[in-house]
Design a protein around this motif. Sequence first.
Motif, PDB file in Angstrom:
ATOM      1  N   LEU A  37      31.378  52.624  38.557  1.00 36.25           N
ATOM      2  CA  LEU A  37      30.870  52.913  39.907  1.00 36.25           C
ATOM      3  C   LEU A  37      29.639  52.070  40.213  1.00 36.25           C
ATOM      4  CD1 LEU A  37      31.254  56.806  39.995  1.00 36.25           C
ATOM      5  CD2 LEU A  37      32.616  55.122  41.256  1.00 36.25           C
ATOM      6  N   GLU A  38      28.786  51.832  39.193  1.00 37.35           N
ATOM      7  CA  GLU A  38      27.625  50.967  39.410  1.00 37.35           C
ATOM      8  C   GLU A  38      28.067  49.519  39.593  1.00 37.35           C
ATOM      9  OE1 GLU A  38      24.477  50.821  36.424  1.00 37.35           O
ATOM     10  OE2 GLU A  38      23.151  49.829  37.855  1.00 37.35           O
ATOM     11  N   ILE A  39      29.107  49.106  38.863  1.00 38.00           N
ATOM     12  CA  ILE A  39      29.636  47.744  39.008  1.00 38.00           C
ATOM     13  C   ILE A  39      30.117  47.518  40.446  1.00 38.00           C
ATOM     14  CG2 ILE A  39      31.652  46.317  38.358  1.00 38.00           C
ATOM     15  CD1 ILE A  39      29.492  46.083  36.311  1.00 38.00           C
ATOM     16  N   MET A  40      30.769  48.542  41.026  1.00 35.25           N
ATOM     17  CA  MET A  40      31.248  48.407  42.412  1.00 35.25           C
ATOM     18  C   MET A  40      30.077  48.381  43.390  1.00 35.25           C
ATOM     19  SD  MET A  40      34.889  50.244  42.813  1.00 35.25           S
ATOM     20  CE  MET A  40      34.592  51.871  42.190  1.00 35.25           C
ATOM     21  N   LEU A  41      29.071  49.235  43.140  1.00 33.05           N
ATOM     22  CA  LEU A  41      27.866  49.236  43.975  1.00 33.05           C
ATOM     23  C   LEU A  41      27.185  47.858  43.929  1.00 33.05           C
ATOM     24  CD1 LEU A  41      25.640  50.922  45.578  1.00 33.05           C
ATOM     25  CD2 LEU A  41      24.541  51.238  43.345  1.00 33.05           C
ATOM     26  N   SER A  42      27.040  47.310  42.707  1.00 30.02           N
ATOM     27  CA  SER A  42      26.388  46.005  42.539  1.00 30.02           C
ATOM     28  C   SER A  42      27.141  44.918  43.287  1.00 30.02           C
ATOM     29  CB  SER A  42      26.355  45.588  41.067  1.00 30.02           C
ATOM     30  OG  SER A  42      25.647  46.511  40.325  1.00 30.02           O
ATOM     31  N   MET A  43      28.477  44.947  43.178  1.00 29.36           N
ATOM     32  CA  MET A  43      29.260  43.896  43.838  1.00 29.36           C
ATOM     33  C   MET A  43      29.112  43.996  45.353  1.00 29.36           C
ATOM     34  SD  MET A  43      30.968  41.185  43.573  1.00 29.36           S
ATOM     35  CE  MET A  43      31.378  41.008  41.835  1.00 29.36           C
ATOM     36  N   GLY A  44      29.104  45.220  45.876  1.00 29.61           N
ATOM     37  CA  GLY A  44      28.925  45.420  47.318  1.00 29.61           C
ATOM     38  C   GLY A  44      27.590  44.841  47.776  1.00 29.61           C
ATOM     39  N   ILE A  45      26.534  45.139  47.018  1.00 28.17           N
ATOM     40  CA  ILE A  45      25.202  44.636  47.367  1.00 28.17           C
ATOM     41  C   ILE A  45      25.171  43.114  47.262  1.00 28.17           C
ATOM     42  CG2 ILE A  45      22.789  44.568  46.588  1.00 28.17           C
ATOM     43  CD1 ILE A  45      23.140  47.559  45.818  1.00 28.17           C
ATOM     44  N   LYS A  46      25.774  42.587  46.190  1.00 29.76           N
ATOM     45  CA  LYS A  46      25.765  41.134  45.980  1.00 29.76           C
ATOM     46  C   LYS A  46      26.475  40.415  47.141  1.00 29.76           C
ATOM     47  CE  LYS A  46      26.360  39.725  41.677  1.00 29.76           C
ATOM     48  NZ  LYS A  46      27.155  39.437  40.463  1.00 29.76           N
ATOM     49  N   LEU A  47      27.614  40.960  47.598  1.00 31.18           N
ATOM     50  CA  LEU A  47      28.330  40.337  48.718  1.00 31.18           C
ATOM     51  C   LEU A  47      27.463  40.377  49.987  1.00 31.18           C
ATOM     52  CD1 LEU A  47      32.035  41.552  48.197  1.00 31.18           C
ATOM     53  CD2 LEU A  47      30.912  39.495  47.334  1.00 31.18           C
ATOM     54  N   GLY A  48      26.730  41.480  50.175  1.00 30.80           N
ATOM     55  CA  GLY A  48      25.828  41.587  51.322  1.00 30.80           C
ATOM     56  C   GLY A  48      24.730  40.537  51.271  1.00 30.80           C
ATOM     57  N   VAL A  49      24.143  40.358  50.072  1.00 32.86           N
ATOM     58  CA  VAL A  49      23.070  39.362  49.909  1.00 32.86           C
ATOM     59  C   VAL A  49      23.622  37.959  50.159  1.00 32.86           C
ATOM     60  CG1 VAL A  49      21.481  38.325  48.232  1.00 32.86           C
ATOM     61  CG2 VAL A  49      21.733  40.802  48.331  1.00 32.86           C
ATOM     62  N   ILE A  50      24.826  37.675  49.657  1.00 32.97           N
ATOM     63  CA  ILE A  50      25.438  36.353  49.854  1.00 32.97           C
ATOM     64  C   ILE A  50      25.663  36.093  51.344  1.00 32.97           C
ATOM     65  CG2 ILE A  50      27.596  35.053  49.498  1.00 32.97           C
ATOM     66  CD1 ILE A  50      27.611  36.195  46.619  1.00 32.97           C
ATOM     67  N   MET A  51      26.074  37.139  52.076  1.00 33.60           N
ATOM     68  CA  MET A  51      26.309  36.983  53.507  1.00 33.60           C
ATOM     69  C   MET A  51      24.998  36.655  54.233  1.00 33.60           C
ATOM     70  SD  MET A  51      28.696  39.425  55.765  1.00 33.60           S
ATOM     71  CE  MET A  51      27.567  40.515  56.582  1.00 33.60           C
ATOM     72  N   LEU A  52      23.911  37.309  53.833  1.00 36.50           N
ATOM     73  CA  LEU A  52      22.610  37.069  54.479  1.00 36.50           C
ATOM     74  C   LEU A  52      22.028  35.711  54.102  1.00 36.50           C
ATOM     75  CD1 LEU A  52      20.804  40.506  54.041  1.00 36.50           C
ATOM     76  CD2 LEU A  52      21.579  39.465  56.187  1.00 36.50           C
ATOM     77  N   LEU A  53      22.283  35.293  52.850  1.00 42.63           N
ATOM     78  CA  LEU A  53      21.619  34.113  52.304  1.00 42.63           C
ATOM     79  C   LEU A  53      22.410  32.822  52.559  1.00 42.63           C
ATOM     80  CD1 LEU A  53      19.117  33.505  50.527  1.00 42.63           C
ATOM     81  CD2 LEU A  53      20.590  33.748  48.521  1.00 42.63           C
ATOM     82  N   GLY A  54      23.744  32.889  52.451  1.00 44.54           N
ATOM     83  CA  GLY A  54      24.580  31.695  52.601  1.00 44.54           C
ATOM     84  C   GLY A  54      24.376  30.672  51.492  1.00 44.54           C
ATOM     85  N   PRO A  55      24.405  31.086  50.219  1.00 51.21           N
ATOM     86  CA  PRO A  55      24.188  30.144  49.111  1.00 51.21           C
ATOM     87  C   PRO A  55      25.421  29.280  48.868  1.00 51.21           C
ATOM     88  CG  PRO A  55      24.730  32.303  48.220  1.00 51.21           C
ATOM     89  CD  PRO A  55      24.723  32.450  49.719  1.00 51.21           C
ATOM     90  N   ALA A  56      25.206  28.071  48.322  1.00 52.53           N
ATOM     91  CA  ALA A  56      26.332  27.204  47.960  1.00 52.53           C
ATOM     92  C   ALA A  56      27.143  27.870  46.860  1.00 52.53           C
ATOM     93  CB  ALA A  56      25.800  25.860  47.471  1.00 52.53           C
TER      94      ALA A  56
END
Length: 285
Positions: free
Chosen positions: A140-159
């Motif tokens: 459940l924490e792995i899923m939470l982390s992935m959700g947050i990570k995708l959100g950060v990637i959307m805000l940041l736009g990293p290569a």
Amino acid sequence: MEQTILDNEIAIRLLFFFGIFALIGIWEVIAPRRALTMSKAVRWASNIGIVVLNSVVLRLAFPVVAVGFAAYVNQQGWGILNQFEIHPLLAILIAIVALDFAIWLQHVMVHAIPLFWRLHRMHHADLDYDLTTGARFHPLEIMLSMGIKLGVIMLLGPAVVAVLIFEVILNALAMFNHGNIRLPLALDRVLRLAIVTPDMHRVHHSVQDDETNSNFGFNLSIWDRIFGTYKAQPDLGHEKMIIGLNRFREPRDNTLPRMLVQPFIGKADDYAINRRSWKQPEDKN
Ligand SMILES: [Zn+2]
Ligand SMILES: [Zn+2]
């Protein structure tokens, strides 16, 4: 370049994973930092079992994970980094540091919010501390982390390459800084000016709540220094300190089925930051 990375992502990650795993695993046998307190066979079966389970869960729960999502975000022109003309190498560096800060913040959050602490405490319930502890997170924490990570990637736009480098570094350093390995103290002192060393992160796995709520960093050590959550050494020293949580102290708590139900057992007020009851630390530094 981007397509090559997307096509070979799993191979690149597995190569680094097994390479670093073997290296730290051998190091633990040659120069261990502490004596283990329970059967390595039981712990490794559980900790590696949870890694396999998490890989399956991620694949089923998310149509796309970090690297693939970064490609999509860049195609759409989303994210802060896509709004400016930045040298590609500088953009990669900024992205890696920003992702590391995001993961530090997330780690503080899962200690602060009781509901999330229920998920995260399984990472802390390990009665020993070795390279497999670094991969031991509740699904459940792995899923939470992935959700947050995708959100950060959307805000940041990293290569795409920045996300891949970050994930490989995070994986490698998680195994390194959870390693039950002995480093020359002078080397530890120099390394921890920039990155999290095994002795630094081990403090975070102490049963003592003021130590559990210190040293949240996984890669860069600077965040804990900047935000005042840095604790250099455990009060009892590395060999005498007790690893784990007060709540889950039976060896059978480290079997896979029991680990999976840990979020649902008892109250969550034992360590969460905002329910602090520990006395203020006496050390003045
Ligand atoms: Zn933690
Ligand atoms: Zn840890």
